[in-house]
Structures are given as structure tokens and as C-alpha cells.
Write a protein that holds these residues in place. Structure first.
Motif, PDB file in Angstrom:
ATOM      1  N   THR A 101       0.735  -1.391  -0.082  1.00 29.80           N
ATOM      2  CA  THR A 101       0.018  -0.196   0.372  1.00 29.80           C
ATOM      3  C   THR A 101       0.477   1.535  -0.241  1.00 29.80           C
ATOM      4  N   ALA A 102       0.359   2.031  -0.700  1.00 28.54           N
ATOM      5  CA  ALA A 102       1.404   3.294  -0.830  1.00 28.54           C
ATOM      6  C   ALA A 102       1.021   4.374  -0.187  1.00 28.54           C
ATOM      7  N   VAL A 103       1.198   5.404   0.205  1.00 25.18           N
ATOM      8  CA  VAL A 103       1.014   6.993   0.518  1.00 25.18           C
ATOM      9  C   VAL A 103       1.666   8.061  -0.139  1.00 25.18           C
ATOM     10  N   VAL A 104       0.597   8.660  -0.985  1.00 24.86           N
ATOM     11  CA  VAL A 104       1.649   9.265  -1.531  1.00 24.86           C
ATOM     12  C   VAL A 104       1.072  11.357  -1.067  1.00 24.86           C
ATOM     13  N   LEU A 117      -3.178  -0.437  -3.804  1.00 23.50           N
ATOM     14  CA  LEU A 117      -3.936   0.157  -3.239  1.00 23.50           C
ATOM     15  C   LEU A 117      -2.853   1.646  -3.319  1.00 23.50           C
ATOM     16  N   LEU A 118      -3.901   2.393  -3.920  1.00 25.87           N
ATOM     17  CA  LEU A 118      -2.975   3.866  -3.832  1.00 25.87           C
ATOM     18  C   LEU A 118      -3.787   4.349  -2.184  1.00 25.87           C
ATOM     19  N   TYR A 119      -3.322   5.238  -1.934  1.00 31.78           N
ATOM     20  CA  TYR A 119      -3.699   6.598  -1.082  1.00 31.78           C
ATOM     21  C   TYR A 119      -3.108   7.621  -0.960  1.00 31.78           C
ATOM     22  N   GLY A 120      -3.855   9.112  -1.125  1.00 31.19           N
ATOM     23  CA  GLY A 120      -3.901  10.015  -2.272  1.00 31.19           C
ATOM     24  C   GLY A 120      -4.001  10.673  -1.273  1.00 31.19           C
ATOM     25  N   VAL A 121      -3.066  11.901   0.064  1.00 26.72           N
ATOM     26  CA  VAL A 121      -2.661  12.751   0.763  1.00 26.72           C
ATOM     27  C   VAL A 121      -3.121  14.008   0.520  1.00 26.72           C
ATOM     28  N   SER A 180      -8.211   7.655  -2.095  1.00 29.62           N
ATOM     29  CA  SER A 180      -7.748   6.117  -2.018  1.00 29.62           C
ATOM     30  C   SER A 180      -8.109   5.720  -3.598  1.00 29.62           C
ATOM     31  N   VAL A 181      -6.856   5.032  -3.971  1.00 25.78           N
ATOM     32  CA  VAL A 181      -7.844   4.364  -5.396  1.00 25.78           C
ATOM     33  C   VAL A 181      -6.699   2.929  -5.627  1.00 25.78           C
ATOM     34  N   SER A 182      -7.541   1.816  -5.637  1.00 25.89           N
ATOM     35  CA  SER A 182      -7.317   0.873  -6.192  1.00 25.89           C
ATOM     36  C   SER A 182      -6.769   0.365  -7.507  1.00 25.89           C
ATOM     37  N   LEU A 183      -5.313   0.581  -8.150  1.00 18.16           N
ATOM     38  CA  LEU A 183      -4.481   0.314  -9.171  1.00 18.16           C
ATOM     39  C   LEU A 183      -5.047  -1.389 -10.137  1.00 18.16           C
ATOM     40  N   GLU A 184      -4.784  -1.676  -8.769  1.00 17.28           N
ATOM     41  CA  GLU A 184      -5.932  -3.073  -9.198  1.00 17.28           C
ATOM     42  C   GLU A 184      -7.363  -3.300 -10.404  1.00 17.28           C
TER      43      GLU A 184
END
Length: 745
Positions: A33-36, A717-721, A733-737
Motif C-alpha cells: 500500500t502506497a501513501v502519496v 492500493l494507492l492513498y493520496g493525502v 484512495s485508488v485501487s490500482l488493480e
């Protein structure tokens, strides 16, 4: 076990409640899980929140100065929060390992602005130590590689050997065993302190307990003597009281009988006097008869007055004699034998009288009456024989003088009465022919008067003896009140033993009283104090035994834990060395890397070194294994140096990443949070790092705070803050899958 979600409210820039979920992929496998987000948006606060809920106490690591800095401080457009709360929800896939039977484990930490702090596990109040032990059992490192924050990537490299030791112990999964060992050691220290305190208390109680034991033994001896004395007193005083009571009742009966007889005779005499008066009226008497009769009556009145005075003096004299009596002595055995032989002879006589065909009842009655009287007299003497005084008791002189005067006057009156009666009798003889019937009545009256005087005398004797007995009974009662006041009530109720008592009973009582006086008075509370002190001593003895047994058990546990820790550390260390070398070569494209254990310097005692503490040297030897430091030796390709202090910033970052990856490959943590650890890497090394993270994702759940595109590409899974103008962080949140599926469709 994996991290399912984080719930944040009031923590730093997350003013409103925010939930960050970490879902597995479609196959249920662990993911990255990446938080960007842009700088300053608060994305690193997610890593801080995870570190904080795990029990972090260092505000420096949380990028603050004081505890309330973690609470949202407010902005111009939003008021500040009153508390900060973070809840970490873990998937409890192995309940046996954690000891909790629920499917999820919720760990909550809450901090209020007044400084009050709370921990909860599954919404139940808990302590920080409970949370730390739970996480350690789950394999989650609280202070090491589970959360790697900004600026911490090369801390292991620049740390001291002992600090590295702590890092590696946690990486090897030894933290739960070390915590248990620390708890056991603390309990051992507490046990030793308790043993010292209990021994000190027992040393203080010992002399007091010994003294109390002696006093209790003396008190038991005193109670035994008192019991024997009370039994003797009860028997003796009861016997004395019973005999005196019987004697008094008997004497009172005699006195009553004598008074009744005297009254009857007096009544008869008065009747004869009345009859005589009537006869005198009908038959004129000579003047001589009247004169003589008047003289006799006057003399008798005087004699009655002196007799009354004599009785009073006799009573006083008898009481004085009783009070002046000397202590009684036992009846001689020879006299007792003579009396018994006499009784035997008289019994044989009775037997002969009874054997006759026509026994003489009157003779039998006299024999039995006499034998009974003599037997009672002997029994009375045996119970309390009257002493034979060596000289007369000293009586008041005035009583004796008055007694002598009355006796003289009484004797003179008796002589005068006798003479007057003789004159009257002579005169009567002369007048017998003329007035014989008057003289017969006069003689009968004279006889009644004599009988009445005899009855009066018997009553006086009974009265004197009664006074003597009552005086003796008062003496017994006074003796009881002096020596045995507890018996007075029973004595007055006449509830005593009625049998005989040995003649030496007074001697025995005096001996027992002397023994009690020698023992002295002991406070009855001594027994209570002894029992309490003995109970306390026994309890301390039991506690001391239990604590010593517990201490031995703890020593066994510590020894077992030491064996487990050493064995696990040895195996984990060998594996870590291999993995570290492999990842180092992967990241650097070659080179060498290894970790080594540094042996501590131990002082050895010898005769020349006087400053060496022998106990300290032995303690150093025993703790040698516990104090081993860890050093890291690396040689990048194309270079010869091995000291990590000579590495460049990028090389240190790669070395740290290689070490962390080796640890995760050796002993994977359920999850790892990496907060911009790839910020110092170039593009090539960033791709290598991303590849390594992706390869380890099947063993460890990764939450990566990053700006690196290569790392983002490996995330599922990508979370943007973002942060608005109100200064509050928000989450997207964005599910890359799912994006990939939509692109393929």
C-alpha cells in the motif's frame, strides 16, 4: 497476522475521523500500500499514528516536543481538538500466538489535553506493558523495523554496537522472550527484597515470640495450679460450709425446741399460779405463808434478771472464745483407732441384742442413739477437730468481772431461795393438815418452775453454741472472700461437694498459693498476643518458603529463557548474515557485507590488580552473553575499506535497505511501514528497492509513504493525502488493480 485498518481522529493534521484500510489483493495475499501526497500534506502522520498507537514515548521520533503536540492544534478556520485517538485493527489469524480468541485485535491509544492517557485492547482498559507484550508476541517491532520513519534509514548504521544489539534482538523475534526474562528478573529482584524484608521482620519477631512462649508456658502452669487450687478450695470450703450449715440448723432446731418447751412449761406454770390464786381466794392463807411466798417470788424475780444477764455474758464470752481460737490441728490417729474399736464393740453388743428372740426395744433404742451420737461427734472432730488449747483464750476483763459478780449474786440468791423454800416447806408441814391441797399445787408449780429453768438453760446453751457456729461460718466466708471470691455465690447457694476432704487440704492450698505468688501475675492478653505473633511468624515462614520456591522457579525460567534466546539468536544471526550479504550484492552489484558479534571486555581478577572487584568480574562473566554488541562490516565493489563510517550517504542508504530487507526475509514482521526511506535513492536504485519490496510482499505487508514512481508502480492500493485551506488532512484512495482491470476491459 496483518494490519487491516487504522482509525485516526484528532491526531496531528487528521482533525476529523479518518479510516485507512489495508486490503489484501483479489487472491487474499499481502499487498503493498502506497501513501502519496505533496510535501506538508500530512502523509507521514499516518506512519506517526501507527508508531504512536504501538506505544512510542519518544516525542523526537514523533517529530514533536511535548505530548500534546500530537493533538490537532487547530487553525484559523477550524478549532483545535480536545484529544487524539488512534485505533489499530489487526487481523488475528493466529489466536494461539497472541493469546486472544477474537478474529480482530483492536489496539487503541487516547490522549487528552490535560495529559491523561489511555490504552485499550479490544475496548478493554490495558497498560502500556500489556500492549508492548501483545505486539512482541505478534512479532511486531515497536521501536525498530516495523515503522521506519524519515531520517531513520541509516540509524542502525550509525548506532552503537549495543543499540544495534537491541535492534537485532527485536528483528530476531527475541523481544517477547526478553520481555518475559525482564519481567522474571524484576520479579526475582522483588522476591529477594521481599525475602530480606521478611527475614528482617522474622528477626524482629523472634525474641518477642521467645519471650511470649515462656510467658505462655508459665501462664499454662499457672492455669494448671489455679485449676488444682480451685478444686481444693471448692471441696474444702464446701465441706466446711456444709458441716457448719448442718450444725447451725441442728442447733437452731434445739434452740427452737428448748424455747417451745420453756414456753409450754411457763404456760402450765401460769395456769397453776392462776389456779393457786383461786385456791388462795377460797381458802384463807396464814400471814406467814404470804410473807414467805412473797419473799420467794421476789428472790426468783431477782434470779431471773441475773440469769438473763448471765445468758448475755455467756453469748459474748462464747463469741470471744471462738474468735480467739487457735488454728485447728488434726485428731491424733491413736484416738481415732480407740473410737473405732469402741464402735466395733458396741456394734457386736447390738448384734447380740438383735439375736434374741424377744429383743429389748428400749435397750436397742438407747444403744443405737448413743452410737449415733458418738459417731457424729467423731465425724465432726475428723472434719474439723476442735484444738485442745494450751491455755485459756484471752477474754475481755470487764466481761469476766461482770460474769464473776453475777455468779456470786446468783449463788447467793440460789442459797436464799433454797433457804426460803425450806422455810416454806417446814411451814407447809405444819400447815399440811389444814391446807394440804394448796401445798400440792404449790409443789407442782415448783416442779414446773424447775423444769422451765432447765429448758431455759438448754436454750441458753444452744444459743451460745449457735453464736459460736455462726462466728465460725463468718470466718469461713471471710476466708473465701479473701482467697476464692469466685466461689462466694456458689457457697451461698449451697452447691458444693459434700464429701470428706483430706486433713492436709489447707496445707496443700497454702503450698499452691505460694507457687502462684512465685509465678506472679501474667496478663491474660499475653495468650492473644502470643497467638497473633505466632500466627504472624508462621505466615511469614510460609511466605518465605513460597517466595524462595518461587525464586527458584523464576531462576529456572530465566535459565530456560536464556537458552532459548541464545539458540534462536544464534540461528537467526547465521541466516541474517547470509541474507544481508545477498541483498547487499543485489543492491550494489557485488561487494561483501557481514555482521559480527563483539565480545565485551571482562576484567580478570589477579593479585596485582587491587582495584578489581571480584564479584563484579564474576557478574561480568555471567552477563557476557547478554552484553554482546553488534558491528557491521561492508565493502562495496571496487573499494577496500570496511568501516561503514566511510560510506557515502547513498551507500549508507543502500546498506540500510539491504539490512532491513535481510531482516524481513529472515524474520518477517506482520507489517512494515516505510516512511520515505527511498528518498535518497537514485532512479536505478529506486527500481531495485521497489523490486525487493515487491519480492518480499508475500511475507510482509508493506505500507510505503513515498514520492518514488517505481515504488508506486508496485503498489496494489494507492492513498493520496491532501490538505485544504483549513489545515486538515484528507484521504483519497485508488485501487490500482481495479484500474488495471478497467484498462484491460
Amino acid at each position: 497476522m496483518s494490519l487491516k485498518r487504522i482509525e485516526i481522529q484528532g491526531f496531528k493534521t487528521f482533525a476529523q475521523k479518518t479510516t485507512v484500510e489495508f486490503r489484501p489483493d483479489a487472491g487474499g495475499q499481502r499487498t503493498v500500500t502506497a501513501v502519496v501526497g505533496p510535501n506538508g500534506s500530512g502523509k507521514s502522520n499516518i506512519a506517526d499514528a501507527i508508531r504512536w498507537v504501538m506505544g512510542e514515548q519518544s516525542m523526537r521520533l514523533l517529530r514533536g516536543k511535548k505530548s500534546e503536540d500530537v493533538i490537532f492544534s487547530g487553525t484559523e478556520k477550524r478549532s483545535r481538538s480536545g484529544f487524539a485517538e488512534v485505533t489499530m485493527v489487526l487481523d488475528n489469524a493466529d489466536p494461539e500466538k497472541t493469546g486472544i480468541g477474537t478474529e480482530e485485535i483492536q489496539v487503541t491509544r487516547r490522549l487528552y489535553r490535560d495529559g491523561q492517557s489511555e490504552y485499550e485492547v479490544n475496548k478493554q482498559s490495558a497498560r502500556l506493558s500489556d500492549v508492548a507484550l501483545l505486539l512482541a508476541q505478534a512479532g511486531i517491532g515497536q521501536r525498530t523495523y516495523s515503522v521506519i520513519g524519515q531520517g531513520m534509514i541509516d540509524q542502525v548504521l550509525v548506532a552503537s554496537p549495543m543499540e544495534r544489539r537491541e535492534f537485532f534482538d527485536e528483528a530476531f523475534g527475541l523481544k517477547p522472550f526478553q520481555m518475559k526474562r525482564t519481567q522474571a528478573m524484576n520479579k526475582m529482584d522483588d522476591s529477594r527484597k521481599n525475602i530480606g524484608q521478611i527475614e528482617l521482620m522474622m528477626n524482629e519477631l523472634g525474641p518477642r515470640l521467645t519471650l511470649l512462649e515462656k510467658q505462655v508456658k508459665r501462664l499454662a502452669e499457672r492455669e494448671k495450679i489455679e485449676e488444682e487450687l480451685h478444686a481444693l478450695e471448692k471441696a474444702y470450703y464446701g465441706h466446711e460450709w456444709r458441716n457448719l450449715d448442718v450444725s447451725i440448723k441442728t442447733m437452731m432446731a434445739k434452740l427452737q425446741f428448748a424455747k417451745q418447751e420453756e414456753t409450754t412449761l411457763e404456760t402450765q406454770a401460769q395456769a397453776l399460779e392462776a389456779k393457786l390464786a383461786e385456791m388462795e381466794k377460797t381458802t384463807p392463807q396464814a400471814e406467814g405463808f404470804r410473807e414467805r411466798r412473797a419473799v420467794i417470788d421476789q428472790l426468783r424475780e431477782q434470779r431471773a434478771f441475773f440469769r438473763e444477764q448471765e445468758l448475755k455474758l455467756e453469748t459474748k464470752r462464747a463469741v470471744a472464745e471462738v474468735r480467739a481460737e487457735k488454728p485447728w490441728v488434726p485428731l491424733p490417729l491413736t484416738k481415732i483407732i480407740e473410737q473405732v474399736e469402741s464402735f466395733k464393740s458396741r456394734h457386736e453388743t447390738l448384734k447380740e441384742l438383735l439375736s434374741n428372740e424377744t429383743p429389748d426395744l428400749e435397750a436397742l433404742r438407747k444403744q443405737v442413739s448413743g452410737l449415733l451420737t458418738d459417731t457424729q461427734e467423731l465425724v465432726s472432730k475428723l472434719q474439723r477437730p476442735a484444738p485442745e488449747p494450751e491455755k485459756a483464750a484471752v477474754i475481755d476483763t470487764s466481761i469476766e468481772e461482770e460474769w464473776e459478780t453475777i455468779q456470786t449474786q446468783k449463788t447467793a440468791l440460789d442459797a436464799q431461795i433454797k433457804e426460803a423454800e425450806q422455810q416454806l416447806e417446814a411451814w407447809q408441814k405444819e400447815e399440811d393438815g389444814k391446807r394440804s391441797h394448796i401445798f400440792d399445787t404449790q409443789r407442782a408449780l415448783t416442779k414446773l418452775r424447775h423444769d422451765a429453768q432447765s429448758a431455759e438453760r438448754r436454750g441458753s446453751e444452744a444459743s451460745i453454741e449457735l453464736a459460736r457456729l455462726e462466728t465460725r461460718r463468718e470466718g469461713v466466708l471471710a476466708d473465701v472472700r479473701l482467697h476464692a471470691p469466685h466461689l462466694e455465690e456458689e457457697l451461698l447457694r449451697d452447691e458444693f461437694f459434700q464429701g470428706d476432704t483430706p486433713s492436709d487440704t489447707p496445707t496443700k492450698m497454702q503450698r499452691l498459693r505460694s507457687q502462684l505468688e512465685w509465678i506472679g501475675g501474667i496478663d491474660p492478653e499475653t495468650i492473644k498476643e502470643y497467638e497473633e505473633t505466632k500466627k504472624r511468624s508462621d505466615e511469614l515462614e510460609v511466605q518465605l518458603t513460597d517466595i524462595r520456591e518461587g525464586l527458584q522457579a523464576l531462576e529456572t525460567v530465566v535459565a530456560e529463557l536464556d537458552t532459548t534466546i541464545n539458540e534462536r539468536a544464534k540461528h537467526a544471526f547465521e541466516r541474517l548474515n547470509k541474507e544481508f550479504a545477498r541483498y547487499f550484492k543485489t543492491l550494489f552489484g557485488g561487494g561483501e557485507a557481514q555482521i559480527i558479534e563483539l565480545q565485551p571486555e571482562v576484567k580478570k581478577a589477579n593479585e596485582e590488580d587491587e582495584d578489581v572487584d571480584y564479584e563484579e568480574a564474576q557478574d561480568d562473566e555471567q552477563k557476557k552473553e547478554e552484553r554482546k554488541g553488534i558491528d557491521i562490516m561492508v565493502t562495496p565493489p571496487g573499494k577496500r575499506f570496511k568501516s561503514i563510517s566511510l560510506l557515502s550517504g547513498g551507500e549508507r542508504a543502500l546498506t540500510s535497505i539491504a539490512l532491513i530487507c535481510a531482516i524481513m526475509a529472515t524474520n518477517p514482521s506482520p507489517f512494515v511501514v516505510l516512511d520515505e526511506v527511498d528518498a535518497a535513492l537514485d532512479e536505478t536504485n529506486s527500481r531495485k528497492f521497489a523490486e525487493i519490496v515487491a519480492s518480499l510482499a508475500d511475507k510482509t505487508q508493506f505500507i510505503v509513504v513515498t514520492h518514488n514512481r517505481a515504488t508506486m508502480a508496485k503498489a496494489s492500493l494507492l492513498y493520496g493525502v491532501t490538505m485544504g485551506d483549513d489545515g486538515v488532512s484528507q484521504l483519497l484512495s485508488v485501487s490500482l488493480e481495479e484500474v488495471e482491470k478497467m484498462r484491460n476491459n
